[in-house]
Design an enzyme around this catalytic site. Structure first.
Site, PDB file in Angstrom:
ATOM      1  N   HIS A   1      30.357 -17.365  29.705  1.00  0.00           N
ATOM      2  CA  HIS A   1      28.891 -17.145  29.970  1.00  0.00           C
ATOM      3  C   HIS A   1      28.967 -17.123  28.046  1.00  0.00           C
ATOM      4  O   HIS A   1      30.423 -16.539  27.425  1.00  0.00           O
ATOM      5  CB  HIS A   1      28.571 -16.025  30.239  1.00  0.00           C
ATOM      6  CG  HIS A   1      28.169 -16.289  31.291  1.00  0.00           C
ATOM      7  ND1 HIS A   1      29.382 -15.692  32.318  1.00  0.00           N
ATOM      8  CD2 HIS A   1      27.016 -16.440  32.214  1.00  0.00           C
ATOM      9  CE1 HIS A   1      28.328 -16.251  34.046  1.00  0.00           C
ATOM     10  NE2 HIS A   1      27.034 -16.249  34.132  1.00  0.00           N
TER      11      HIS A   1
ATOM     12  N   TYR B   1      31.799 -16.636  23.139  1.00  0.00           N
ATOM     13  CA  TYR B   1      31.468 -17.556  24.298  1.00  0.00           C
ATOM     14  C   TYR B   1      32.991 -16.641  25.211  1.00  0.00           C
ATOM     15  O   TYR B   1      33.760 -17.205  24.740  1.00  0.00           O
ATOM     16  CB  TYR B   1      33.000 -18.059  24.049  1.00  0.00           C
ATOM     17  CG  TYR B   1      30.791 -19.568  23.785  1.00  0.00           C
ATOM     18  CD1 TYR B   1      30.896 -20.970  24.800  1.00  0.00           C
ATOM     19  CD2 TYR B   1      30.983 -19.684  21.947  1.00  0.00           C
ATOM     20  CE1 TYR B   1      29.748 -21.566  24.077  1.00  0.00           C
ATOM     21  CE2 TYR B   1      29.451 -20.139  21.517  1.00  0.00           C
ATOM     22  CZ  TYR B   1      29.441 -21.090  22.809  1.00  0.00           C
ATOM     23  OH  TYR B   1      28.229 -22.562  22.398  1.00  0.00           O
ATOM     24  N   CYS B   2      32.555 -16.409  26.351  1.00  0.00           N
ATOM     25  CA  CYS B   2      33.334 -15.141  27.237  1.00  0.00           C
ATOM     26  C   CYS B   2      33.760 -16.084  28.613  1.00  0.00           C
ATOM     27  O   CYS B   2      32.617 -16.128  29.164  1.00  0.00           O
ATOM     28  CB  CYS B   2      32.802 -14.353  27.331  1.00  0.00           C
ATOM     29  SG  CYS B   2      33.752 -13.170  28.414  1.00  0.00           S
ATOM     30  N   ILE B   3      34.954 -16.754  28.762  1.00  0.00           N
ATOM     31  CA  ILE B   3      35.785 -17.669  29.391  1.00  0.00           C
ATOM     32  C   ILE B   3      36.923 -17.020  30.361  1.00  0.00           C
ATOM     33  O   ILE B   3      37.324 -16.288  29.858  1.00  0.00           O
ATOM     34  CB  ILE B   3      36.114 -18.584  28.233  1.00  0.00           C
ATOM     35  CG1 ILE B   3      35.134 -19.453  27.685  1.00  0.00           C
ATOM     36  CG2 ILE B   3      36.240 -20.246  29.444  1.00  0.00           C
ATOM     37  CD1 ILE B   3      33.099 -19.857  27.977  1.00  0.00           C
TER      38      ILE B   3
END
Length: 159
Positions: free
Chosen positions: A111, A125-127
């Site tokens: 997200h 950007y948390c991936i």
């Protein structure tokens, strides 16, 4: 005339995906799962290189745009290029978020939030590590990603 052909990134069929991915990688990329925070491969990884989609090889993020957000997952201030990702509204689990997916393989990546470092654009950007494969800077040419080497120069530009 020298026309550089655009590299194609494709999604494998379900059977091949199940053969090539771990259970966690499959669940994250194909079933929108989320791996556990802090207990993943790339949260604390800061070697120079790029992160690509584990499914298709689509180039997603540069290590120089990675930062320690403290959230427990790899965090980036921006993608390598918006042409390799897509974003969509996600209202699952009673939340309102923006989901990030790879453009061609449609892999769930994580997200994006607007609470990142202001000096880098303000995005986070948390991936999921499980959706990524890391390619070290010194292996980019060998792995077919040499076009991204100039992005590691001081005056890099987004593609």
């Amino acid at each position: 005339m020298n026309h550089k052909k655009e590299k194609e990134y494709k999604k494998l069929d379900t059977e091949k995906l199940k053969e090539n991915l771990t259970e966690l990688q499959y669940n994250v990329t194909q079933r929108n799962a989320t791996e556990k925070p802090f207990l993943n491969k790339y949260d604390k990884h800061f070697e120079d290189g790029i992160y690509v989609d584990i499914v298709s090889g689509e180039p997603l993020f540069l290590s120089i745009d990675k930062f320690n957000s403290g959230c427990g997952w790899p965090a980036f201030s921006k993608p390598i290029s918006r042409k390799y990702i897509k974003e969509r509204a996600d209202f699952s689990h009673g939340m309102s978020r923006i989901e990030v997916r790879s453009k061609n393989a449609d892999s769930h990546l994580g997200h994006v939030f607007n609470d990142g470092p202001i000096e880098n654009g303000g995005m986070r950007y948390c991936i999921n590590s499980a959706s990524l494969k890391f390619i070290a800077k010194d292996k980019l040419k060998e792995e077919g990603y040499e076009e991204f080497l100039p992005l590691f120069e001081k005056d890099k530009q987004e593609l």
